[in-house]
Design a protein around this motif. Structure first.
Motif, PDB file in Angstrom:
ATOM      1  N   VAL A   1     -22.283 -14.215 -17.685  1.00 42.01           N
ATOM      2  CA  VAL A   1     -23.222 -14.673 -18.710  1.00 42.01           C
ATOM      3  C   VAL A   1     -22.881 -16.140 -18.931  1.00 42.01           C
ATOM      4  CG1 VAL A   1     -24.034 -14.412 -21.084  1.00 42.01           C
ATOM      5  CG2 VAL A   1     -23.270 -12.394 -19.797  1.00 42.01           C
ATOM      6  N   ILE A   2     -23.881 -17.004 -18.778  1.00 42.67           N
ATOM      7  CA  ILE A   2     -23.627 -18.432 -18.920  1.00 42.67           C
ATOM      8  C   ILE A   2     -24.446 -19.023 -20.061  1.00 42.67           C
ATOM      9  CG2 ILE A   2     -22.993 -18.684 -16.495  1.00 42.67           C
ATOM     10  CD1 ILE A   2     -25.683 -19.985 -15.950  1.00 42.67           C
ATOM     11  N   LEU A   3     -23.920 -20.076 -20.646  1.00 44.65           N
ATOM     12  CA  LEU A   3     -24.616 -20.848 -21.659  1.00 44.65           C
ATOM     13  C   LEU A   3     -24.921 -22.192 -21.024  1.00 44.65           C
ATOM     14  CD1 LEU A   3     -25.619 -21.020 -24.583  1.00 44.65           C
ATOM     15  CD2 LEU A   3     -23.351 -21.873 -25.217  1.00 44.65           C
TER      16      LEU A   3
ATOM     17  N   ARG B   1     -17.214 -15.716  -5.111  1.00 45.37           N
ATOM     18  CA  ARG B   1     -17.688 -17.084  -5.320  1.00 45.37           C
ATOM     19  C   ARG B   1     -17.610 -17.512  -6.783  1.00 45.37           C
ATOM     20  NH1 ARG B   1     -23.347 -17.755  -3.041  1.00 45.37           N
ATOM     21  NH2 ARG B   1     -22.988 -19.871  -3.723  1.00 45.37           N
ATOM     22  N   LEU B   2     -17.010 -16.684  -7.627  1.00 48.36           N
ATOM     23  CA  LEU B   2     -16.920 -17.020  -9.043  1.00 48.36           C
ATOM     24  C   LEU B   2     -16.114 -18.284  -9.297  1.00 48.36           C
ATOM     25  CD1 LEU B   2     -16.660 -13.562 -10.827  1.00 48.36           C
ATOM     26  CD2 LEU B   2     -18.515 -15.229 -10.969  1.00 48.36           C
ATOM     27  N   ASP B   3     -15.340 -18.750  -8.311  1.00 52.32           N
ATOM     28  CA  ASP B   3     -14.624 -20.009  -8.488  1.00 52.32           C
ATOM     29  C   ASP B   3     -15.587 -21.195  -8.592  1.00 52.32           C
ATOM     30  OD1 ASP B   3     -15.317 -19.652  -5.761  1.00 52.32           O
ATOM     31  OD2 ASP B   3     -13.811 -21.127  -5.148  1.00 52.32           O
ATOM     32  N   ARG B   4     -16.813 -21.024  -8.129  1.00 47.49           N
ATOM     33  CA  ARG B   4     -17.833 -22.077  -8.253  1.00 47.49           C
ATOM     34  C   ARG B   4     -18.481 -22.093  -9.634  1.00 47.49           C
ATOM     35  NH1 ARG B   4     -20.297 -23.992  -3.135  1.00 47.49           N
ATOM     36  NH2 ARG B   4     -18.775 -23.446  -1.557  1.00 47.49           N
ATOM     37  N   LEU B   5     -18.284 -21.022 -10.369  1.00 46.00           N
ATOM     38  CA  LEU B   5     -18.789 -20.952 -11.743  1.00 46.00           C
ATOM     39  C   LEU B   5     -17.760 -21.625 -12.644  1.00 46.00           C
ATOM     40  CD1 LEU B   5     -20.652 -20.059 -13.985  1.00 46.00           C
ATOM     41  CD2 LEU B   5     -19.645 -17.786 -13.855  1.00 46.00           C
ATOM     42  N   ARG B   6     -18.125 -22.785 -13.141  1.00 44.89           N
ATOM     43  CA  ARG B   6     -17.204 -23.544 -13.983  1.00 44.89           C
ATOM     44  C   ARG B   6     -18.001 -24.350 -14.996  1.00 44.89           C
ATOM     45  NH1 ARG B   6     -18.001 -25.905  -9.366  1.00 44.89           N
ATOM     46  NH2 ARG B   6     -18.402 -28.130  -9.231  1.00 44.89           N
ATOM     47  N   ILE B   7     -17.348 -24.719 -16.066  1.00 45.37           N
ATOM     48  CA  ILE B   7     -17.984 -25.557 -17.075  1.00 45.37           C
ATOM     49  C   ILE B   7     -18.342 -26.895 -16.432  1.00 45.37           C
ATOM     50  CG2 ILE B   7     -17.582 -26.791 -19.242  1.00 45.37           C
ATOM     51  CD1 ILE B   7     -15.916 -24.315 -20.098  1.00 45.37           C
ATOM     52  N   GLY B   8     -19.569 -27.318 -16.649  1.00 40.20           N
ATOM     53  CA  GLY B   8     -20.063 -28.561 -16.066  1.00 40.20           C
ATOM     54  C   GLY B   8     -20.835 -28.372 -14.778  1.00 40.20           C
ATOM     55  N   ALA B   9     -20.798 -27.184 -14.172  1.00 43.00           N
ATOM     56  CA  ALA B   9     -21.541 -26.943 -12.933  1.00 43.00           C
ATOM     57  C   ALA B   9     -23.034 -27.140 -13.188  1.00 43.00           C
ATOM     58  CB  ALA B   9     -21.273 -25.532 -12.416  1.00 43.00           C
ATOM     59  N   ARG B  10     -23.707 -27.802 -12.270  1.00 42.21           N
ATOM     60  CA  ARG B  10     -25.142 -28.064 -12.387  1.00 42.21           C
ATOM     61  C   ARG B  10     -25.929 -26.837 -11.934  1.00 42.21           C
ATOM     62  NH1 ARG B  10     -25.805 -32.137 -15.739  1.00 42.21           N
ATOM     63  NH2 ARG B  10     -24.201 -33.686 -15.364  1.00 42.21           N
ATOM     64  N   VAL B  11     -26.923 -26.466 -12.743  1.00 45.12           N
ATOM     65  CA  VAL B  11     -27.735 -25.289 -12.464  1.00 45.12           C
ATOM     66  C   VAL B  11     -29.219 -25.611 -12.611  1.00 45.12           C
ATOM     67  CG1 VAL B  11     -25.953 -23.585 -13.068  1.00 45.12           C
ATOM     68  CG2 VAL B  11     -27.456 -24.481 -14.851  1.00 45.12           C
ATOM     69  N   GLN B  12     -30.041 -24.741 -12.042  1.00 42.91           N
ATOM     70  CA  GLN B  12     -31.497 -24.852 -12.086  1.00 42.91           C
ATOM     71  C   GLN B  12     -32.065 -23.499 -12.485  1.00 42.91           C
ATOM     72  OE1 GLN B  12     -33.791 -27.489 -11.242  1.00 42.91           O
ATOM     73  NE2 GLN B  12     -35.252 -26.014 -12.064  1.00 42.91           N
ATOM     74  N   ALA B  13     -33.057 -23.507 -13.372  1.00 43.43           N
ATOM     75  CA  ALA B  13     -33.699 -22.262 -13.806  1.00 43.43           C
ATOM     76  C   ALA B  13     -34.542 -21.672 -12.684  1.00 43.43           C
ATOM     77  CB  ALA B  13     -34.577 -22.521 -15.030  1.00 43.43           C
ATOM     78  N   VAL B  14     -34.492 -20.350 -12.572  1.00 45.92           N
ATOM     79  CA  VAL B  14     -35.357 -19.601 -11.664  1.00 45.92           C
ATOM     80  C   VAL B  14     -35.872 -18.401 -12.452  1.00 45.92           C
ATOM     81  CG1 VAL B  14     -34.216 -20.314  -9.528  1.00 45.92           C
ATOM     82  CG2 VAL B  14     -33.431 -18.254 -10.704  1.00 45.92           C
ATOM     83  N   PHE B  15     -36.928 -17.801 -11.937  1.00 47.38           N
ATOM     84  CA  PHE B  15     -37.532 -16.665 -12.625  1.00 47.38           C
ATOM     85  C   PHE B  15     -37.651 -15.506 -11.654  1.00 47.38           C
ATOM     86  CE2 PHE B  15     -38.642 -20.409 -14.940  1.00 47.38           C
ATOM     87  CZ  PHE B  15     -38.507 -20.027 -16.258  1.00 47.38           C
ATOM     88  N   ASP B  16     -37.576 -14.286 -12.196  1.00 50.04           N
ATOM     89  CA  ASP B  16     -37.566 -13.097 -11.346  1.00 50.04           C
ATOM     90  C   ASP B  16     -38.805 -12.230 -11.488  1.00 50.04           C
ATOM     91  OD1 ASP B  16     -37.211 -11.952 -13.812  1.00 50.04           O
ATOM     92  OD2 ASP B  16     -35.293 -11.022 -13.353  1.00 50.04           O
ATOM     93  N   GLY B  17     -39.821 -12.722 -12.149  1.00 55.17           N
ATOM     94  CA  GLY B  17     -41.029 -11.929 -12.340  1.00 55.17           C
ATOM     95  C   GLY B  17     -41.018 -11.114 -13.617  1.00 55.17           C
ATOM     96  N   SER B  18     -39.843 -10.937 -14.223  1.00 55.51           N
ATOM     97  CA  SER B  18     -39.754 -10.175 -15.470  1.00 55.51           C
ATOM     98  C   SER B  18     -39.928 -11.075 -16.692  1.00 55.51           C
ATOM     99  CB  SER B  18     -38.399  -9.472 -15.559  1.00 55.51           C
ATOM    100  OG  SER B  18     -37.373 -10.414 -15.811  1.00 55.51           O
ATOM    101  N   GLY B  19     -39.953 -12.375 -16.481  1.00 58.02           N
ATOM    102  CA  GLY B  19     -40.061 -13.306 -17.590  1.00 58.02           C
ATOM    103  C   GLY B  19     -38.718 -13.735 -18.148  1.00 58.02           C
ATOM    104  N   LEU B  20     -37.627 -13.294 -17.528  1.00 54.79           N
ATOM    105  CA  LEU B  20     -36.302 -13.715 -17.968  1.00 54.79           C
ATOM    106  C   LEU B  20     -35.842 -14.894 -17.124  1.00 54.79           C
ATOM    107  CD1 LEU B  20     -34.499 -10.280 -18.374  1.00 54.79           C
ATOM    108  CD2 LEU B  20     -35.272 -11.803 -20.195  1.00 54.79           C
ATOM    109  N   PRO B  21     -35.588 -16.035 -17.755  1.00 50.11           N
ATOM    110  CA  PRO B  21     -35.043 -17.136 -16.963  1.00 50.11           C
ATOM    111  C   PRO B  21     -33.608 -16.818 -16.538  1.00 50.11           C
ATOM    112  CG  PRO B  21     -35.507 -17.846 -19.235  1.00 50.11           C
ATOM    113  CD  PRO B  21     -35.825 -16.396 -19.133  1.00 50.11           C
ATOM    114  N   ARG B  22     -33.328 -17.089 -15.292  1.00 49.69           N
ATOM    115  CA  ARG B  22     -31.974 -16.966 -14.754  1.00 49.69           C
ATOM    116  C   ARG B  22     -31.634 -18.321 -14.147  1.00 49.69           C
ATOM    117  NH1 ARG B  22     -32.039 -11.000 -13.083  1.00 49.69           N
ATOM    118  NH2 ARG B  22     -31.910 -10.059 -15.143  1.00 49.69           N
ATOM    119  N   TRP B  23     -30.434 -18.451 -13.607  1.00 48.49           N
ATOM    120  CA  TRP B  23     -29.953 -19.757 -13.155  1.00 48.49           C
ATOM    121  C   TRP B  23     -29.315 -19.650 -11.780  1.00 48.49           C
ATOM    122  CZ3 TRP B  23     -31.358 -23.566 -16.436  1.00 48.49           C
ATOM    123  CH2 TRP B  23     -31.748 -23.153 -17.722  1.00 48.49           C
TER     124      TRP B  23
END
Length: 141
Positions: free
Chosen positions: A82-84, A114-136
């Protein structure tokens, strides 16, 4: 899976997200973006607002990896992240979501190895899955 509880102030956010658009509420008088959506601007106290498109880019401001025990609907997906995310073009706005491998990928699709790539400051882009929930997704996988 849990679904958002949609109220009148937040309904436009979810309607745009269902169309694959990430928009945030902004004051029509002073221009300050705000999230969560609400009737009154916390900066100038105006009730005028508009929904502005964002570029969907941001950076991980914080994160957690959830492990069991969990709510029953999520236990099968564990461990999952879960990311903020702090939006690049609206830095006072932070959205909660999940890091996934690509558009349409399910919760928990980001590999544990690959969770080592998940870090504070990592650049992300919003994507959508058809359910209306934004994911990254990571900008640089």
């Amino acid at each position: 899976m849990l679904r958002p509880q949609v109220d009148a102030d937040g309904a436009p956010f979810w309607a745009y997200a269902a169309r694959g658009e990430l928009r945030v509420q902004a004051c029509a008088d002073c221009g300050e973006p705000r999230f969560p959506p609400r009737p009154c601007c916390p900066h100038c106290h105006s009730f005028a607002h508009e929904w502005r498109p964002t570029d969907g880019r941001g950076r991980v401001w914080s994160y957690v990896v959830a492990h069991p025990p969990l709510l029953p609907d999520y236990a099968a997906h564990a461990p999952y992240n879960v990311i903020l995310v702090e939006l690049s073009d609206a830095p006072r706005v932070r959205l909660v979501g999940n890091l996934v491998t690509g558009p349409g990928a399910p919760l928990g699709s980001f590999p544990r190895e690959r969770l080592d790539r998940l870090r504070i400051g990592a650049r992300v882009q919003a994507v959508f899955d058809g359910s209306g929930l934004p994911r990254w997704v990571l900008e640089r996988p």
